[in-house]
Write a protein that holds these residues in place. Structure first.
Motif, PDB file in Angstrom:
ATOM      1  N   TYR A  74       0.827  -1.210   0.000  1.00  0.00           N
ATOM      2  CA  TYR A  74       0.000   0.000   0.000  1.00  0.00           C
ATOM      3  C   TYR A  74       0.865   1.265   0.000  1.00  0.00           C
ATOM      4  CZ  TYR A  74      -3.155   3.613   1.732  1.00  0.00           C
ATOM      5  OH  TYR A  74      -3.868   4.774   1.891  1.00  0.00           O
ATOM      6  N   VAL A  78       1.038   4.098  -3.043  1.00  0.00           N
ATOM      7  CA  VAL A  78       0.815   5.539  -2.861  1.00  0.00           C
ATOM      8  C   VAL A  78       2.005   6.332  -3.401  1.00  0.00           C
ATOM      9  CG1 VAL A  78       0.566   7.387  -1.143  1.00  0.00           C
ATOM     10  CG2 VAL A  78      -0.751   5.268  -0.895  1.00  0.00           C
ATOM     11  N   ASN A  82       1.891   8.983  -6.610  1.00  0.00           N
ATOM     12  CA  ASN A  82       2.339  10.375  -6.436  1.00  0.00           C
ATOM     13  C   ASN A  82       3.548  10.701  -7.324  1.00  0.00           C
ATOM     14  OD1 ASN A  82       0.376  11.096  -4.553  1.00  0.00           O
ATOM     15  ND2 ASN A  82       1.579  10.320  -2.822  1.00  0.00           N
ATOM     16  N   ALA A 103      -5.683   3.987  -1.521  1.00  0.00           N
ATOM     17  CA  ALA A 103      -4.572   4.856  -1.934  1.00  0.00           C
ATOM     18  C   ALA A 103      -5.082   6.223  -2.383  1.00  0.00           C
ATOM     19  CB  ALA A 103      -3.781   4.193  -3.055  1.00  0.00           C
ATOM     20  N   LYS A 104      -6.311   6.268  -2.838  1.00  0.00           N
ATOM     21  CA  LYS A 104      -6.894   7.525  -3.289  1.00  0.00           C
ATOM     22  C   LYS A 104      -7.019   8.534  -2.142  1.00  0.00           C
ATOM     23  CE  LYS A 104     -10.621   9.211  -6.258  1.00  0.00           C
ATOM     24  NZ  LYS A 104     -11.899   8.886  -6.935  1.00  0.00           N
ATOM     25  N   SER A 107      -3.395  10.149  -2.265  1.00  0.00           N
ATOM     26  CA  SER A 107      -2.782  10.459  -3.552  1.00  0.00           C
ATOM     27  C   SER A 107      -3.853  10.999  -4.490  1.00  0.00           C
ATOM     28  CB  SER A 107      -2.125   9.209  -4.151  1.00  0.00           C
ATOM     29  OG  SER A 107      -3.084   8.177  -4.324  1.00  0.00           O
TER      30      SER A 107
END
Length: 305
Positions: A74, A78, A82, A103-104, A107
């Motif tokens: 995870y 991320v 990014n 992750a949203k 990021s």
């Protein structure tokens, strides 16, 4: 980079043997041909299926099936998002779908498409996690109408939220080939046999005991038949033992993982899918494109194929 060029990130649980894995790398290859910048990130080893285009970047998120391993994947996901700042992220399969949704939160993902590849992606807890994270994705798809109905029934999604998007195959690749048929039948010493073939990983979903039991019944009456099985997996020892116990060793060949599936289909006469569950049944479409007769269980989206 032109205005029409997009940075596209595919995230998938793994790139082992399977229809979902092949679908992702094939789409990635086609998008690269069309001029897009494409990256594939995967969580779990082994790495078996790869894009043909070397310019499609493949990134290992260094995950494993443990809480620590998933958390590490995870964090790496991320960082990757990014770093490359994709215009579109397309996640595939349960673990990748959930991690990418989460992750949203840390990021920037302008558009997130999540795809399930089966009518069976786990039990009630997984369906609950899908349900409570649905708001984080922009589009949620599955690979057949039957699979969509199953997700709605299990309350993973509300009705009319998930879209059915059937898988596709390259019909320039999957086409009957007389030369491949003759060469492989001679190589495998099956020139005078009626040849059945089954393709898929050795796990519970593919239900190979179902196939082997059925084949052994037919073999008792017809000795001029042969079964080719393409694949591998954690149930290999069980399958090998069953072949011995059924006394069909001379009429069954385990070919392992192969890169020439379309040629092997041409070498066969009848394709058999014995699965307990499927999302779409991609290999059924491949067999049909190669003009093979198909015998299948009625599972997942196979009837739609």
């Amino acid at each position: 980079m032109t205005k029409k060029t997009k940075r596209i990130l595919f995230v998938i649980t793994g790139l082992g043997m399977g229809g979902a894995e092949n679908q992702v790398v094939n789409i990635a290859d086609e998008l690269k041909i069309r001029g897009h910048i494409v990256t594939i990130a995967y969580m779990l080893e082994p790495l078996i299926v790869l894009p043909k285009n070397n310019n499609v970047k493949v990134v290992f998120l260094d995950g494993e099936k443990s809480i620590k391993g998933i958390f590490k994947a995870y964090i790496n996901l991320v960082k990757l998002i990014n770093n490359i700042r994709p215009n579109i992220v397309h996640s595939n399969m349960y673990h990748a779908n959930i991690l990418t949704r989460l992750a949203k939160l840390f990021s920037k993902i302008p558009k997130l498409v999540c795809t399930a590849h089966s009518n069976n992606e786990g039990g009630k807890f997984r369906m609950f996690i899908y349900r409570i994270t649905n708001f984080l994705g922009d589009v949620f798809t599955n690979v057949s109408e039957k699979a969509v109905c199953e997700f709605e029934y299990k309350k993973a999604v509300s009705k009319n939220i998930m879209l059915a998007m059937h898988n596709g195959i390259d019909t320039n690749k999957f086409i009957f080939n007389h030369e491949s048929r003759d060469l492989l039948r001679k190589e495998l010493k099956i020139e005078n046999k009626r040849v059945f073939i089954s393709i898929g990983r050795f796990d519970e979903a593919k239900d190979y005991p179902n196939l082997l039991n059925a084949f052994s019944i037919v073999y008792k009456e017809y000795k001029d038949i042969h079964l080719l099985i393409v694949g591998d997996g954690n149930l290999r020892v069980t399958i090998e033992s069953m072949i011995i116990n059924l006394n069909i060793e001379e009429s069954v060949t385990l070919l392992g993982i192969r890169k020439d599936v379309e040629k092997l289909l041409s070498a066969s006469d009848i394709f058999v899918l014995s699965s307990a569950w499927e999302g779409f049944g991609l290999v059924v479409a491949e067999a049909m494109a190669c003009q093979r007769i198909v015998v299948s269980t009625d599972c997942g989206g196979v009837s739609e194929v």
